[in-house]
Every structure is written in structure tokens, then in C-alpha cells.
Design a protein around this motif. Structure first.
Motif, PDB file in Angstrom:
ATOM      1  N   SER A   1       0.585  -1.266   0.193  1.00  0.00           N
ATOM      2  CA  SER A   1       0.020   0.021  -0.056  1.00  0.00           C
ATOM      3  C   SER A   1       0.949   1.252   0.010  1.00  0.00           C
ATOM      4  CB  SER A   1      -0.946  -0.016   1.012  1.00  0.00           C
ATOM      5  OG  SER A   1      -1.855  -0.964   0.920  1.00  0.00           O
TER       6      SER A   1
ATOM      7  N   GLN B   1      -7.471   0.295  -1.380  1.00  0.00           N
ATOM      8  CA  GLN B   1      -7.699  -1.000  -0.607  1.00  0.00           C
ATOM      9  C   GLN B   1      -8.814  -0.734   0.390  1.00  0.00           C
ATOM     10  OE1 GLN B   1      -4.614  -2.650   1.551  1.00  0.00           O
ATOM     11  NE2 GLN B   1      -5.205  -4.049   2.271  1.00  0.00           N
TER      12      GLN B   1
ATOM     13  N   ASP C   1      -5.017  -1.699  -5.515  1.00  0.00           N
ATOM     14  CA  ASP C   1      -4.605  -2.236  -4.164  1.00  0.00           C
ATOM     15  C   ASP C   1      -5.486  -3.131  -3.463  1.00  0.00           C
ATOM     16  OD1 ASP C   1      -3.142  -2.643  -2.007  1.00  0.00           O
ATOM     17  OD2 ASP C   1      -3.259  -0.553  -1.174  1.00  0.00           O
ATOM     18  N   GLU C   2      -5.298  -4.450  -3.732  1.00  0.00           N
ATOM     19  CA  GLU C   2      -6.016  -5.518  -2.767  1.00  0.00           C
ATOM     20  C   GLU C   2      -7.306  -5.397  -3.400  1.00  0.00           C
ATOM     21  OE1 GLU C   2      -5.006  -7.631   0.592  1.00  0.00           O
ATOM     22  OE2 GLU C   2      -3.064  -6.608   0.555  1.00  0.00           O
TER      23      GLU C   2
HETATM   24 MG   LIG Z   1      -2.126  -2.821   2.136  1.00  0.00          MG
END
Ligand SMILES: [Mg+2]
Ligand SMILES: Nc1ncnc2c1ncn2[C@@H]1O[C@H](COP(=O)(O)OP(=O)(O)O)[C@@H](O)[C@H]1O
Lengths: 249, 458
Positions: A41, A85, A170-171
Motif C-alpha cells: 500500500s 484497498q 490495491d488489494e
Molecule cells: Mg495494503
């Protein structure tokens, strides 16, 4: 398209990225995998210009220009997009109003004439339908009361709308069930294009079954310790991070 | 014991200078008495009583608990002279409610201006101007004046009674439902003047009305408006009250509002303050009848050295009443916002439900917000709550918006607007919310530099 060289970055006075190098070409999809806390991140925030993420050393060149010191809104207007995320909930700002404000701000920064409300609405509707984002959702305050899946779909809708040159995800798979994951992956795949590069950050290999990367990198303790093709993801899934981290060490 | 010496001295020196500040106002009272020798005796008596009460207390200052955060005295040193109204006043058009169909009542420097007002034929409303009908006042106005509520609370309404050049009385008949709002526009055109207004709004049983008050100005040197407003909401009657203070940033404005609610009466107030250098809204709302409801909301947006003080006292005097106060503001530069909310629940006022919330956004480390909630409860079955927060704009939210290409200034404006609109929503009908929201968004557009200036404290 994107060239990261020997990047050292700090958050809260602590060095998190410790000499990260990565090169992404036009139209390529790169996956970054790594254990929790490895700095995934952080990399995404450094690329998008979040305050408090200080570059101490190294370079980030994006389309021939250094990103260092550039404001987040300038990066966005130049085509850098981060799917968060954890997308923020913003009470009192309707999703549609937010989308239009952001879209027009980007056009304005590029010196392009703003889109009228009706044309914008039509465009959003068409893109939202593909991601099963209802018009009722678009009226609600941004991400407020959205389920995990709705939030992630909303992120991909923004990506579809802003048509970035560099998309960092991000994820995007975290917190999604398999149906939601497929929907989101289809949305992302539909956006693959020769002039659009992607950096797909994930902890699990699962997402990469649906968004098939050209390259896979393993991030550990702030550096890329191994790179390879899509088969590297499978290897990681089979052997775990431990064996790769220790064999690289 | 010796410790007490110092404060004693201080009090003496305050007492000495006090007379000086009040003197021109007391002299103005005498002039008004002289010039209005032909007024009916009851009015002369009222004026004199007003003067005496003001003389006894002087201007409120920091040592008066309710004025702890807002010291009026130093601001009253300015050489204001009493405005006497113009022969031919002009309308200042700009109010937030331009497109709204309403009966417009214009009060220019404290004098009702019928020639500028558009008193649309509106059934169910009686309107009386003290100046216009001085020797021919209807009984209900006389009855109201008998109550002498102007002389009971702070000295400000008393000073107003002594110095008023006019007063407006509005009565909404039993069961009348007004099809248009009554829009009172207070305009300040006189320079370095003080003027005093009185409005009385009476809703008889079952009546329903909307009252809008706009404050606008065109003066060049700061003036002072001492406003008094009295509201009576009868059994089952309902009043929506909207106030927009948008006058010049130098002007001083003190409002003393006194509202009384009968059984099942509903009173909802919404104020938006962006104008005025010092604005004090003093409200006393008494829930006298069983099942009454009062909702008092406000927003404020301040720049420079603006000072906005909302001081509300809600008295629950009857059972099963509900009250809510929500005040939210945004403070930039050296501005200061004050919220004092007091809820008094009298003995026997069981089933009381009272809530208070105060939230301030500080956009500069030189700005200040003060919040003082107070509860005085003498009944048993009572539900009361209060909350107060003082904070900054959420950095994560700002980053999210900026990462989508929204420039910092616009991102801040978006979050501030959401914060303020939240109070406005639900405070009135949609038709009337829109102009208040517009007032807020215009303010944001006009003050981008102040919002940006000392924004993020990193
Ligand atoms: Mg992360
Ligand atoms: N604001 C912060 N201050 C100090 N340390 C931080 C801050 N944010 C993240 N970190 C630390 O940075 C490291 C990397 O975090 P992160 O980039 O979120 O990892 P990942 O996304 O790979 O799980 C973690 O050790 C985390 O605790």
C-alpha cells in the motif's frame, strides 16, 4: 511508461520502501505480491502522491516526467489512478456529484471542455450497468453504507470513467466473494488496452486467475526480491512467501 | 482575604468606564422621548422602563455568565448614532431567497418601508406597523404589549424598546395555513449607526406559517442592529423560521429571540450566518404546552475576525416535549464561533426529550471554537443528550478526493459543504432548503482563498 529506480520512501519517519525498482511498459499488467506489511500500500500511496509519504532517494518517472513533488490531483489528471484497498466513505457527497466533479476537474486540468450534465449521466449509466452499479447507488453518499463489494465495484467504475494510463489496484480482491471477484475482474479486463498499464497489488494468487498478469513481482521488506511471469504467482501459492523470502535472502 | 482585593478594584474600574460606553445610548433615549412627545402614554412608559432597565445593567460583558465568550462592551465604544430611517429608502435586492414567492416586508435601518414591501393579498395574516398605526392599534397588539416581555431578559431588548423607531406585529389566524412565506428583510444602509427592531409573530391555534428573515447591508461604516423578535406558537400551530445573516462583515448584530410554544406546537428554526463582524443570537424558547416540539438548527461560516455566538436556552416547562439543537460551523483565519446551549427541565416536565449537538471545523490554528452545553434538570423521567466536537477536515477523505483529480480547494469546499448541508437538510421544506444551500455554496465559492490559506495543519 513507469520507471521506478532505487526508491526509498518513509512514512511517519520510518523507512518502508528500501530501494525498490520496477519498470512497466505500455499496456502491460504487472502484479505485485507480498506478505502483509511488506509495503504494497505504501508503494501505491507514494505513486499517487499521498501527503506524509516522503521519497528520500530514487526516481519515479511516469511518461517521461518525474512524479516526485507532483500533487495528487495533478497526477490524477495525467492519468494515474489508484483503486483504494479501503475506499473512503464520504457522507453528504453524492456518488454522482463526486464522479462529475472529479471527471470535470480532470478535463479542466487537461484543458478540455467540461461535459454537460446529461451527456455525463448517460456515460456513467452505461459504464455503471456493466459493473452492476445501480442508479440508486449513484445517488447515495459516496461509499456510505456500501458493502465491501459495492465499494470495490465503485472503484472500478471510477477507473472505467477516468480511463487512466496507469491503474494501480490495491488489494481489489480483498473482501470479495467469488461472484463479486469475477464481476470486478471482468471490469478490469475490459479496460486492458495497449495504452493502459496496470499494477495489480494482491496478497493472494486467486485474483490473478481472473486478471492474468504479464509479470509478477514479489515484494518483501520494501524491495522487490523476485520477478517472473504469471507462473511465479502459482509458485508462491504452492510454496508460500516464506520459502521465496528465505531463498532470496 | 487579600486575594479578593484585586477583583474588587477591577470591578470598580469596569463600573467607572461602563457609564461612558452607555452614555450616548442613554442620551439617544432621551432624544427619542423628546421627539416622540405625542406618543400614547403606555408607549412612553414602555420606553422609559426600557431605558431604566438598560441603565441598570448596561451592555452585557464578559462577567455576565451568558456573555462570557462575547464581550459586547468594547464593540459598543464605536461612535454609533441612532438611525432615524430614510425618507425614500431603496431596496437592496440580493437575498438568498430571490426566486421564492413570498410576502416581502422590508425594514430599512429599523423602519418598516411599506412602499418597498410587497404585501401580497394573503388571507389569514394581519400585519400592523407600530409607526403606521400608532394611534389606532388593534386590541391584540395592545394585549401583547401589556405583557412587556421586552423588559424581562437581557438588557438588549429593553434598550430596543426604548429606542425602536417602529415595530411589526404579525398575527396568523386560527387554522390558517399560509400559502407563501412571510419574508422580513432587514437592510442596513446607514453608516456608523445603531438601530433597533421589534417583530412579533403570533400563530393562533392550528395556524401554519413560514417566516424568513434576511439580513442584508449596503453601508460603508459598521453599524449595529439590535434586533428583538417575539414568537408565540399556539396549540397545534406550526412555524418554520429561517434566518440568513449575509450583511457586511463589519456590522454588529445582536438578536434576542423569545419564543413560547403551546400544546403540540411545533417550532423549527434554521439559521445560516456568514455576515456580520459580531453576531450574537440569543434565543429563549419555552415549551409551555404539553407535547410541544422545538428544533433549533444553525450553521455559520466565518472569515477574518468574524465572531458568531449562538446562545440558546430551551425551557421544558410541560411534559412530553421534545427539543433539539444542532449547530455546526466552519471557522477560517482568526474567526471565532461560540455555541452555548442550555436545557432547563422544570419540575413535572416528565417525558422530556432534549438533544444538543455542536460541531465546529477549524480550518486555521488561529481560529477558535467554544462550546458550552448545560443541563438543569428538575424532573425524573427525562432523556437528554449533548455532544460537542471540534475538528479539522479529514485528511484521508481529502486525499481520496484529490487522488480523483479534484484540486485541494475544491475538495475542501466539497467536504465543508457536505458538513454544513447536513444541518440544513430536514430543517425546513425542500423549497426553502435550496436557497440556504445556495447561500452556503456561494460563500464557499467566494472564500476559496480563506479556505485554502491555513488549511492543513501538518
Ligand atoms: Mg495494503
Ligand atoms: N502512517 C504510518 N506510520 C508509520 N508506519 C506506517 C504507517 N503506515 C504504514 N506503516 C507501516 O508500513 C509498513 C507497510 O505497510 P503497508 O504499505 O500498508 O503494507 P501492505 O500494504 O503490504 O500490507 C507496515 O509495517 C506498517 O505498519
Amino acid at each position: 511508461m513507469l520507471e521506478i529506480k532505487n526508491l526509498h520512501a518513509e512514512v511517519g519517519g520510518k523507512e518502508i520502501l528500501k530501494g525498490l525498482s520496477l519498470s512497466i511498459g505500455d499496456g502491460e499488467v504487472h502484479a505485485i505480491m507480498g506478505p502483509n506489511g511488506s509495503g504494497k500500500s505504501t508503494l501505491s500511496y507514494v505513486l499517487s502522491g499521498r501527503e506524509g509519504y516522503e521519497v528520500r532517494q530514487g526516481d519515479i518517472t511516469y511518461c517521461g516526467e518525474s512524479l516526485i513533488g507532483m500533487l495528487p490531483e495533478e497526477r490524477a489528471a495525467k492519468g494515474v489512478f489508484l483503486a483504494f484497498q479501503y475506499p473512503l466513505e464520504i457522507p453528504g457527497v453524492s456518488t454522482m456529484n463526486f464522479l462529475r466533479t472529479a471527471y470535470n476537474a480532470q478535463l479542466k486540468a487537461r484543458g478540455v471542455e467540461e461535459l454537460d450534465a446529461a451527456s455525463f449521466l448517460r456515460m456513467v449509466r452505461a459504464k455503471a450497468d456493466l459493473l452492476k452499479v445501480s442508479s440508486e447507488m449513484l445517488k447515495r453518499p459516496l461509499n456510505v453504507g456500501f458493502s465491501g463489494g459495492e465499494k470495490k465495484r465503485n472503484e472500478i467504475l471510477q477507473m472505467a470513467l477516468f480511463e487512466p494510463r496507469l491503474a494501480i489496484l490495491d488489494e481489489t480482491d480483498s473482501g470479495l466473494d467469488i461472484d463479486a471477484l469475477k464481476l470486478v475482474a471482468d471490469g478490469v479486463n475490459a479496460l486492458r488496452a495497449p495504452d493502459r498499464s496496470m499494477l495489480v497489488i494482491t496478497h493472494y494468487q486467486r485474483l490473478l486467475d481472473y486478471i492474468i498478469p504479464d509479470f509478477v513481482h514479489v515484494l518483501s521488506n520494501g524491495r522487490i526480491i523476485k520477478s517472473g511471469g504469471k507462473e511465479l504467482a502459482l509458485e508462491l501459492e504452492r510454496d508460500g512467501y516464506e520459502s521465496i523470502v528465505s531463498s532470496a535472502a | 482575604m487579600s486575594v479578593q482585593m484585586a477583583p474588587k478594584k477591577a470591578i470598580l474600574s469596569v463600573a467607572a468606564s461602563r457609564g461612558d460606553i452607555e452614555k450616548p445610548y442613554l442620551e439617544a433615549c432621551d432624544r427619542v422621548f423628546d421627539e416622540n412627545g405625542s406618543e400614547p402614554d403606555w408607549l412612553k412608559k414602555l420606553r422609559r422602563a426600557g431605558k431604566e432597565r438598560f441603565k441598570a445593567h448596561g451592555f452585557p460583558h464578559r462577567r455576565v455568565e451568558a456573555w462570557k465568550y462575547t464581550d459586547l462592551r468594547p464593540r459598543m465604544k464605536a461612535p454609533f448614532s441612532l438611525a432615524l430611517g430614510q425618507e425614500t429608502p431603496q431596496t437592496i435586492v440580493a437575498t438568498a431567497f430571490e426566486g421564492i414567492s413570498a410576502s416581502r416586508l422590508i425594514i430599512n435601518d429599523g423602519v418598516f418601508a411599506p412602499s418597498l414591501s410587497s404585501l401580497m393579498e394573503q388571507s389569514g395574516v394581519e400585519l400592523v406597523s407600530l409607526k403606521q398605526s400608532l394611534h389606532d392599534l388593534p386590541d391584540w397588539v395592545k394585549d401583547y404589549l401589556e405583557l412587556n416581555t421586552w423588559l424581562t431578559s437581557s438588557p438588549m431588548p429593553a434598550l430596543g424598546a426604548a429606542l425602536m423607531q417602529d415595530a411589526l406585529f404579525m398575527r396568523i389566524a386560527k387554522d390558517a395555513v399560509l400559502d407563501r412565506p412571510l419574508h422580513v428583510i432587514y437592510q442596513t444602509t446607514a453608516n456608523a449607526a445603531h438601530y433597533h427592531t421589534k417583530c412579533v409573530v403570533i400563530l393562533e391555534q392550528g395556524a401554519k406559517a413560514t417566516l424568513i428573515e434576511s439580513h442584508v447591508s449596503e453601508n460603508e461604516q459598521a453599524s449595529f442592529h439590535n434586533q428583538g423578535i417575539e414568537i408565540e406558537v399556539g396549540d397545534d400551530a406550526c412555524l418554520d423560521h429561517i434566518v440568513v445573516e449575509g450583511s457586511a462583515e463589519e456590522n454588529l448584530h445582536v438578536t434576542s429571540l423569545n419564543a413560547r410554544l403551546a400544546q403540540r406546537a411545533r417550532y423549527t428554526a434554521m439559521s445560516a450566518v456568514s455576515g456580520g463582524g459580531l453576531v450574537r443570537g440569543d434565543s429563549i424558547i419555552t415549551l409551555e404546552g404539553k407535547g410541544a416540539l422545538a428544533q433549533v438548527n444553525g450553521v455559520y461560516m466565518l472569515v477574518g475576525r468574524q465572531h458568531c455566538d449562538n446562545t440558546i436556552v430551551i425551557k421544558h416547562a410541560a411534559p412530553d416535549c421534545e427539543s433539539a439543537q444542532v449547530f455546526q460551523g466552519v471557522l477560517t483565519e482568526n474567526s471565532r464561533g461560540v455555541f452555548q446551549g442550555k436545557v432547563i427541565v422544570a419540575e413535572g416536565a416528565d417525558g422530556t426529550d432534549a438533544h444538543q449537538l455542536s460541531r465546529a471545523l477549524l480550518l486555521s490554528d488561529k481560529a477558535e471554537a467554544d462550546s458550552k452545553p448545560e443541563l438543569e434538570i428538575y424532573a425524573d423521567d427525562v432523556k437528554c443528550s449533548h455532544g460537542a466536537t471540534i475538528g479539522e477536515l479529514d485528511k484521508d477523505s481529502l486525499f481520496y478526493l484529490r487522488s480523483r483529480g479534484i484540486p485541494l480547494g475544491e475538495a475542501k469546499a466539497l467536504l465543508i459543504e457536505a458538513f454544513l448541508d447536513d444541518v440544513v437538510e430536514g430543517a425546513a421544506t425542500q423549497e426553502l432548503i435550496a436557497p440556504v444551500k445556495k447561500h452556503i455554496s456561494n460563500w464557499l465559492k467566494e472564500h476559496e482563498s480563506q479556505i485554502m490559506q491555513e488549511g492543513l495543519k501538518t
